[in-house]
Scaffold this active site. Structure first.
Site, PDB file in Angstrom:
ATOM      1  N   GLY A   1     -12.720  -4.569   0.374  1.00 39.07           N
ATOM      2  CA  GLY A   1     -14.288  -4.113   0.252  1.00 39.07           C
ATOM      3  C   GLY A   1     -14.853  -3.379  -0.331  1.00 39.07           C
TER       4      GLY A   1
ATOM      5  CE  LYS B   1     -20.133 -17.444   5.372  1.00 39.07           C
ATOM      6  NZ  LYS B   1     -20.027 -16.061   6.169  1.00 39.07           N
TER       7      LYS B   1
ATOM      8  NE  ARG C   1      -3.601  -2.416   2.458  1.00 37.42           N
ATOM      9  CZ  ARG C   1      -4.679  -2.428   3.352  1.00 37.42           C
ATOM     10  NH1 ARG C   1      -4.303  -2.282   4.309  1.00 37.42           N
ATOM     11  NH2 ARG C   1      -5.458  -3.182   3.495  1.00 37.42           N
TER      12      ARG C   1
ATOM     13  N   GLY D   1      -9.680  -9.707  -1.770  1.00 35.27           N
ATOM     14  CA  GLY D   1      -8.967 -10.743  -1.801  1.00 35.27           C
ATOM     15  C   GLY D   1      -7.945 -11.648  -1.637  1.00 35.27           C
TER      16      GLY D   1
HETATM   17  P1  AMP Z   1     -13.419 -15.657   0.324  1.00 37.90           P
HETATM   18  O1  AMP Z   1     -13.147 -14.749   0.642  1.00 37.90           O
HETATM   19  O2  AMP Z   1     -15.531 -15.548  -0.067  1.00 37.90           O
HETATM   20  O3  AMP Z   1     -13.030 -14.469  -1.043  1.00 37.90           O
HETATM   21  O4  AMP Z   1     -12.710 -16.925   0.049  1.00 37.90           O
HETATM   22  C1  AMP Z   1     -11.406 -17.435  -0.307  1.00 37.90           C
HETATM   23  C2  AMP Z   1     -11.718 -18.752   0.414  1.00 37.90           C
HETATM   24  O5  AMP Z   1     -12.301 -19.408   0.356  1.00 37.90           O
HETATM   25  C3  AMP Z   1     -10.010 -18.840   0.703  1.00 37.90           C
HETATM   26  O6  AMP Z   1      -9.567 -18.758   1.887  1.00 37.90           O
HETATM   27  C4  AMP Z   1     -10.296 -20.148   0.371  1.00 37.90           C
HETATM   28  O7  AMP Z   1      -9.644 -21.674   0.527  1.00 37.90           O
HETATM   29  C5  AMP Z   1     -11.506 -20.795   0.467  1.00 37.90           C
HETATM   30  N1  AMP Z   1     -12.185 -22.109  -0.406  1.00 37.90           N
HETATM   31  C6  AMP Z   1     -12.451 -22.019  -1.564  1.00 37.90           C
HETATM   32  N2  AMP Z   1     -12.698 -23.257  -2.421  1.00 37.90           N
HETATM   33  C7  AMP Z   1     -13.459 -23.306  -1.007  1.00 37.90           C
HETATM   34  C8  AMP Z   1     -14.315 -24.706  -1.075  1.00 37.90           C
HETATM   35  N3  AMP Z   1     -14.566 -26.018  -2.178  1.00 37.90           N
HETATM   36  N4  AMP Z   1     -14.437 -25.532   0.909  1.00 37.90           N
HETATM   37  C9  AMP Z   1     -13.797 -24.354   1.716  1.00 37.90           C
HETATM   38  N5  AMP Z   1     -13.442 -23.733   1.112  1.00 37.90           N
HETATM   39  C10 AMP Z   1     -13.204 -22.970   0.254  1.00 37.90           C
END
Ligand code: AMP
Length: 398
Positions: free
Chosen positions: A379, A200, A35, A356
């Site tokens: 964000g 999620k 940054r 992220g």
């Molecule tokens: P996000 O912050 O929502 O973009 O999620 C990123 C995180 O999702 C990373 O730490 C990944 O390890 C996790 N992730 C991605 N695919 C999977 C999966 N199939 N099962 C569990 N965690 C996952």
């Protein structure tokens, strides 16, 4: 040429909101200066013009006013180094006499870093009086902190009202972020593919809804894909699933059909019998995962299927990994996607990676220079792509 690049800062006191919220270890050493490095060209342009630079930033989340742990004084030596030895002064307060005296003593071609803005609760509250005190320190206001552009804080948004239209502008970081995001949101050439992954669905519903209005193709990977699989009647074993979002997942798929947007779900998955590197792994159709197993990456057929779509795209937005890329066994899918995005970019597509973990993945795999733009604001970028107006951007444009 942009407003910032055209402006002559000679003899001007340029008040810049930067994002120097860098991670420090317990010896106050900076462990990632991305940054800070991002803001250097903006600062250097002003110094080169013969202006005075006054930097304001937050660091961490101090709860009880001034604390050693969150003092920005720790970053002064590194800032001096990044600026090639330019004189960097430090003011132990960001407003009132301490800050004003330091500004009065500042020479053209010098830099003053103000103490952490969040030592005042007024900063996050967007207090107008506090914003006015900050504004009094400069002749011209520059917002270069994209990472906090989604917050209506005193230094990121409220302060702008104290400056005339020709005395407030974006710095080079903000200009880059805003113009790439705008290019994708409002100037996308078709086919426009959005790649959405991560853990999620609930975090990504708004962004998918907004993209249904714009994209021709949406690729869904990562943990969130299994909620869609289950909603469609698939068996997903122990894979991640948000039971309370099953209906929503089906609604999103129905909306996509109605709008003629192609949704691509992974046909197969790399499955594992435990969430760790030592797990046994296998390949399975994503909608027929045996009990006791979970999908932790997209499979080889899905990688091919997704890569084909990506390679035919002219605009690409990527947010979220395709699997648990932090573990070597489950990173092939995310790597294959990074490869396809790099390939499409080389053949003329515009690609933006934002948010992220996809940024971390692109950096980790060495693809940073092979995509068109990597956004620094997690964000803020998400909210931008959800279609929200960001206060930090709206205030400067007003
Ligand atoms: P996000 O912050 O929502 O973009 O999620 C990123 C995180 O999702 C990373 O730490 C990944 O390890 C996790 N992730 C991605 N695919 C999977 C999966 N199939 N099962 C569990 N965690 C996952």
């Amino acid at each position: 040429m942009s407003k910032f690049s055209q402006y002559d800062f000679a003899g001007q006191k340029a008040l810049i909101r930067v994002d120097f919220n860098v991670p420090l270890n317990d010896k106050y050493e900076i462990t990632d200066d991305t940054r800070m490095r991002a803001a250097i060209p903006t600062i250097q342009k002003i110094l080169k013009d013969g202006g005075k630079v006054i930097l304001m930033s937050h660091l961490g989340r101090p709860k009880d006013g001034p604390t050693e742990k969150y003092s920005l004084k720790h970053i002064v030596p590194h800032l001096t180094e990044l600026l090639g030895g330019a004189k960097v002064h430090f003011a132990s307060d960001c407003i009132d006499a301490t800050a004003q005296d330091a500004v009065n003593a500042l020479q053209n071609g010098e830099v003053l870093l103000l103490e952490n803005l969040r030592f005042y609760k007024e900063e996050e509250k967007g207090n107008e009086e506090f914003a006015g005190k900050l504004a009094a320190l400069g002749d011209v206001y520059i917002n270069d902190a994209f990472g906090t552009a989604h917050r209506a804080h005193a230094s990121t948004a409220i302060i702008a009202k104290f400056f005339d239209a020709d005395k407030k502008m974006f710095g080079l970081v903000m200009e880059g972020e805003v113009s790439s995001a705008e290019k994708v949101l409002h100037g996308a050439e078709n086919p426009f593919t959005a790649i959405i992954g991560g853990a999620k669905v609930s975090d990504k519903i708004l962004i998918i809804e907004n993209l249904l209005e714009r994209a021709t193709d949406i690729i869904i990977g990562g943990g969130m894909a299994y909620t869609f699989m289950k909603a469609q009647g698939g068996k997903i074993g122990n894979s991640l699933c948000e039971e309370d979002r099953l209906e929503m997942a089906n609604e999103l798929l129905a909306k996509a059909t109605a709008k003629g947007v192609n949704i691509h779900l992974p046909s197969d998955s790399i499955i594992a019998d435990a969430f760790n590197e030592a797990a046994n792994v296998s390949v399975s159709p994503s909608n027929a995962i045996p009990d006791g197993w979970m999908g932790l990456d997209i499979g080889p057929a899905a990688s091919n299927q997704f890569s084909n779509v990506i390679r035919h795209s002219k605009t690409i937005l990527w947010n979220g990994p395709m699997g648990v890329f932090e573990m070597a066994k489950f990173q092939a899918g995310t790597k294959a996607i990074a490869d396809a995005v790099a390939d499409a970019t080389q053949h003329g597509a515009f690609s933006l990676v934002g948010g992220g973990d996809s940024v971390a993945a692109v950096n980790q795999f060495g693809y940073t220079d092979k995509v068109s733009y990597v956004s620094t604001g997690g964000g803020a970028m998400l909210e931008y792509f959800e279609g929200k107006e960001l206060p930090g951007i709206a205030a400067v444009k007003a």
